[in-house]
Design an enzyme around this catalytic site. Structure first.
Site, short mmCIF file in Angstrom:
data_model
loop_
_atom_site.label_atom_id
_atom_site.label_comp_id
_atom_site.label_asym_id
_atom_site.label_seq_id
_atom_site.Cartn_x
_atom_site.Cartn_y
_atom_site.Cartn_z
N HIS A 1 -27.05 35.78 63.63
CA HIS A 1 -26.29 37.01 63.65
C HIS A 1 -27.04 38.23 63.78
O HIS A 1 -28.17 38.33 63.04
CB HIS A 1 -25.47 37.07 62.13
CG HIS A 1 -24.79 35.71 62.07
ND1 HIS A 1 -23.69 35.48 63.06
CD2 HIS A 1 -24.66 34.93 61.00
CE1 HIS A 1 -23.19 34.31 62.42
NE2 HIS A 1 -23.82 34.03 61.19
N PHE B 1 -15.54 37.08 70.65
CA PHE B 1 -15.16 36.24 69.57
C PHE B 1 -13.84 36.56 68.88
O PHE B 1 -14.04 37.46 68.31
CB PHE B 1 -16.27 35.77 68.26
CG PHE B 1 -15.74 34.98 67.38
CD1 PHE B 1 -15.60 33.33 67.72
CD2 PHE B 1 -15.64 35.07 66.25
CE1 PHE B 1 -15.38 32.38 66.75
CE2 PHE B 1 -15.37 34.27 65.09
CZ PHE B 1 -14.98 32.57 65.61
N LYS C 1 -47.10 6.75 61.11
CA LYS C 1 -48.31 8.07 60.68
C LYS C 1 -47.88 9.16 61.21
O LYS C 1 -47.36 9.18 62.57
CB LYS C 1 -49.62 7.59 61.22
CG LYS C 1 -50.83 8.50 60.63
CD LYS C 1 -51.06 8.26 59.13
CE LYS C 1 -52.47 8.63 58.90
NZ LYS C 1 -52.66 7.87 57.77
N ASN D 1 -26.28 30.28 64.85
CA ASN D 1 -25.81 31.56 65.22
C ASN D 1 -26.44 32.70 64.67
O ASN D 1 -26.26 32.95 63.51
CB ASN D 1 -24.19 31.86 65.03
CG ASN D 1 -23.43 32.93 65.76
OD1 ASN D 1 -24.30 33.57 66.38
ND2 ASN D 1 -22.22 32.73 66.05
N ARG E 1 -20.34 41.22 71.80
CA ARG E 1 -21.27 41.19 70.74
C ARG E 1 -22.58 40.60 71.30
O ARG E 1 -22.79 40.22 72.47
CB ARG E 1 -20.78 40.38 69.68
CG ARG E 1 -20.47 38.87 70.08
CD ARG E 1 -20.19 37.83 68.80
NE ARG E 1 -20.01 36.47 69.44
CZ ARG E 1 -19.92 35.35 68.62
NH1 ARG E 1 -20.03 35.63 67.21
NH2 ARG E 1 -19.60 34.18 69.31
N GLN F 1 -19.34 27.66 70.49
CA GLN F 1 -18.84 26.36 70.89
C GLN F 1 -18.94 26.28 72.56
O GLN F 1 -19.17 25.14 73.28
CB GLN F 1 -17.62 26.18 70.38
CG GLN F 1 -17.66 25.67 68.78
CD GLN F 1 -17.62 26.88 67.85
OE1 GLN F 1 -17.85 28.12 68.21
NE2 GLN F 1 -17.31 26.53 66.72
N THR G 1 -51.28 2.50 58.38
CA THR G 1 -51.06 3.68 59.08
C THR G 1 -52.37 4.46 59.76
O THR G 1 -52.22 5.15 60.66
CB THR G 1 -50.34 4.94 58.19
OG1 THR G 1 -51.10 5.41 57.12
CG2 THR G 1 -49.14 4.31 57.60
N ASP G 2 -53.61 4.32 59.08
CA ASP G 2 -54.65 4.83 59.72
C ASP G 2 -55.15 4.01 60.76
O ASP G 2 -55.33 4.88 61.79
CB ASP G 2 -55.92 4.29 58.50
CG ASP G 2 -57.37 4.99 59.09
OD1 ASP G 2 -57.34 6.06 58.96
OD2 ASP G 2 -57.98 4.24 59.69
#
Lengths: 304, 304, 304, 304
Positions: free
Chosen positions: D253, D165, D17, D251, D182, D225, D62-63
């Protein structure tokens, strides 16, 4: 007679560039500042020919509006003044524009704490409520009018006691039981209209939010309706330059889960937080001497 | 003078139960039918005491509105008539209610095809546009007024040619190049106001949608503004019992990707579908002899 | 002993550019074609130095991967062959790359019908299920391995009868009543692994989808588990070049609403479609002689 | 040979559930506490007959799992211990269950400050990162194994400088320029595997989060990384009872907007925050002497 034969004409219309995701970093000193915004523009004016004949001669492209929004971001101090500068520019410098509306959402960030000190240039996004501003500028010269609507949305607030709901009207479809102690939770949307553009914007925003939260917390609530009105009244009492406040509050239901059948006592301790449906309460609190609101409340996104 | 001292009072207010997810299966014959809906109610009337004093004596709980919405679902034929029945009930049978608004979204399903034949009791959700209805009923007896607004939203439509944008106004922030051939795409929201409640609802919905799509497809477009107006005009010309239509259309930009730098020709063949920002064009097309719209357009969700 | 002192090292790692929204229009004839895709790349290989020392010497920027994805879009015929071409390029032409994975979602469009005929260059987005493809290419020369996983997601399907749930295990927390007739609905995710890259892709996709839907519709279901297995088995029986199929199905509960208390009979006619929680059933159907799956199932998005 | 003829069999399967929205209020003293959670269960064991024959004899509904999740919520102290209690219950008390997995998301709330003091029973939702826990319990008696994976997701963090980078691999599709300064931003997902269940859960969670944020903030980053690896290494160095940590980081941007063309200098001050595509970096940091991970990482939601 329901069949109409009248001439078909263009009614109210507007256009702009929505959801420009502008981030402004102030980095003149080692301790940087950040303003993270979602900016939408909307222009009204002499654009009928674009609709009727496809003539773009008076149409400033939405791409140009985007460029302008980024260019003006260099001067951002507060979202409200940034919106005013943009709206004034479009009305003053672009001839066919009669009025301009700028809507901004601002997302809050807080400095990462390292050894108990806020970092100079690193933040995490707070993710709590979103601050909103909607500015409308209309006309030129003596006909110039300006309105600023401040606000917030997605302020999720909950109280685990101090809320009741009883004595309500009943009819054959009523099965709800009254209660003297319940969880009350909402995701508040509030918008307040200023009577001036001469405001200490950040301080006022924080103050209005705190004022509303204090009322939500401390008022023994007989209904969400009552809480909303008291929150609005407290804001107007404290801020004489706010003409009115509009509140919209989903009643985010927290249902006490039936655990007795499993031999577990549940005295308002375990709840199911339901998604849908939800109550939705909306109210305006205003002053009798509030000035005319003009087109200040004419929305942009979702206007149709 | 921007400081106000007037009495603080309650302004416009309303409440209801939003987003009841009602599914109605008609199963009187082996070939079942399905109506899948999201229903919201909104009541206006004598509810001031709830706000001002916390007195719920006139407040019909939103839970009761929910029960009523499900109880009336047994009688669903069209979403418009279901909404009318609910709104009339609240105005007629609940004394403090002056006017009621019911908003419904309907999600379309289509039968699963097995060996080319639609299955009796199995469907997949179409997932295309959502049909909307917003009904307002006000007053009693001779003062009774009723408005029905039909509509659709999230109709995503794209044309790969037959659209241009040129001859627009320029200013120092304009860098956009004109184009005589571009992709035009939008996610249309449209709402049309009927002058009557005596309508062949499903047939009319399909016809209005088809009329708008034909115009979108076949008009050589000089701007999205022009396309919207022509779509609206075509609907009003064909349906004399529609008083006005409101259109809101994000310009979902498809940018031609620069592949020349990699030695790959790209003659409107490879595009980047951008998320944000987007142009947003909004327009109303109406008749000069349209009757008064009353409070028909006063929204519920998002009203604040 | 739970305290570890071993050397801290870099484990599995990968990187790429996710969610490139590529639209490819084929317009060589007046009758255009459209492919609307969301493309993600993922590379694995000699990238340890980037993590350990910040040395990017072997790292092809994700921006370059984006440019490549758009450049290769010129040659799109099917999403599966497009993904294969991209993955082969990265492995063959970028030295540090040992394996590449390309995941694509494809959104379906249908031609606008005008006077009963599909329009040449205008479509509406279907909005039904999303077609998926995940291609992995590993190694060079004789060590080259390639896997293609086809699939779909968000296929929302419902049957209004022909489903039961009874005879289940009970314990002290069980309050659910068995039922011999209920609504069964799900939003299906399915992924099937091909044993070959020589496939009639569009025809096979349509066939697998139709095969699953026929089983969903026609099987008298004793449980969603049973329905999933039978859907999977039918696909494998019909397609000998499919090695295995994985199915994930939320049980989208439709609760019969209690209307008896209001004097309204409700014989499986009015339901509340609940949002959360939902059952979630997941199963794999496979062949005993299925070839090795290699790294084909190693996901990209959500891999952590 | 790509055509298979082997017997079609049931492969791995599981059910449960998902997304039970449990809120637990501790109210034994006037100063209440709140735990707001989204709880999913998943069981594996002898459920083949349900798939193959529709026989539910071993299937706990599942109940029932839902009821159990709410019943056990009374005893919540930490999400990790709550998950352990639930998983142990299913394995120990439900005969056909061989292993159980419980996944929990926890949403943080903070007390409303009134006059500088946190309120006793009113909170706003923080809306920042979501805390996650995934517990797997397998087998009985001496074969019993237990794994706890802690984690967080949606931790949105940004630094306005201290990131570069450059020196990356180039090919014919490379157009990106190297940069020495950056904005770096991500929405971090992290999961860490404990070697023990004897942990000071809340303190450890806060410590791991703070450790990662310190590294993000203070490391001069040559690539996302590198930042991820250093974040992971710092956690493992500080917490000897953490065997491994997995990190996934889009990432996000932030592109410097070209304002020079409008005569406005833009020295990393005005950015466009783009939605898609985004880089996606994923890495594991682990110890050489980490114990076997068993089935701890086998996901539930999204497993197919």
């Amino acid at each position: 007679m329901t069949e109409l034969t009248g001439k078909i004409v263009l009614g109210p219309h507007q256009y702009g560039k929505a959801e420009n995701r502008v981030v402004r970093i102030h980095r003149d000193t080692p301790r940087h500042e950040i303003r993270d915004m979602n900016v939408s523009s909307c222009l009204r004016g002499d654009f009928g020919a674009a609709h009727l004949e496809g003539d773009q001669g008076t149409v400033l492209p939405t791409d140009t509006q985007k460029q302008t929004i980024y260019a003006y971001a260099k001067g951002v101090e507060f979202v409200e003044t940034y919106a005013l500068a943009l709206a004034r520019h479009f009305v003053d410098d672009v001839e066919p524009v009669h009025s301009a509306r700028i809507e901004i959402e601002e997302y809050a960030w807080e400095r990462v704490a390292v050894d108990g000190v806020g970092h100079d240039h690193t933040w995490t996004r707070k993710g709590s409520e979103v601050r909103t501003a909607a500015v409308t500028v209309q006309g030129s010269g003596r006909a110039r009018r300006e309105w600023v609507i401040g606000g917030l949305k997605d302020l999720v607030v909950l109280k685990s006691t101090g809320s009741e709901f009883a004595g309500f009207l009943t009819d054959p479809y009523t099965v709800l039981e009254p209660t003297r102690d319940r969880v009350m939770a909402t995701s508040l949307v509030a918008k307040w209209r200023f009577t001036t553009t001469d405001v200490d914007w950040d301080v006022t925003y924080a103050g209005i939010k705190a004022t509303m939260l204090e009322r939500f917390a401390n008022l023994q609530s007989k209904a969400l309706q009552q809480t909303l009105f008291e929150m609005g009244r407290a804001v107007l009492e404290k801020y004489p330059f706010v003409a009115e406040i509009r509140l919209s509050a989903p009643n985010k239901h927290h249902f006490v889960y039936d655990l007795e059948r499993f031999g577990v006592a549940n005295d308002n301790e375990v709840f199911h937080a339901d998604d849908r449906p939800y109550g939705l309460i909306q109210a305006t609190v205003q002053r009798e001497d509030a000035p005319d609101a003009g087109i200040a409340w004419d929305a942009y996104t979702g206007a149709v």
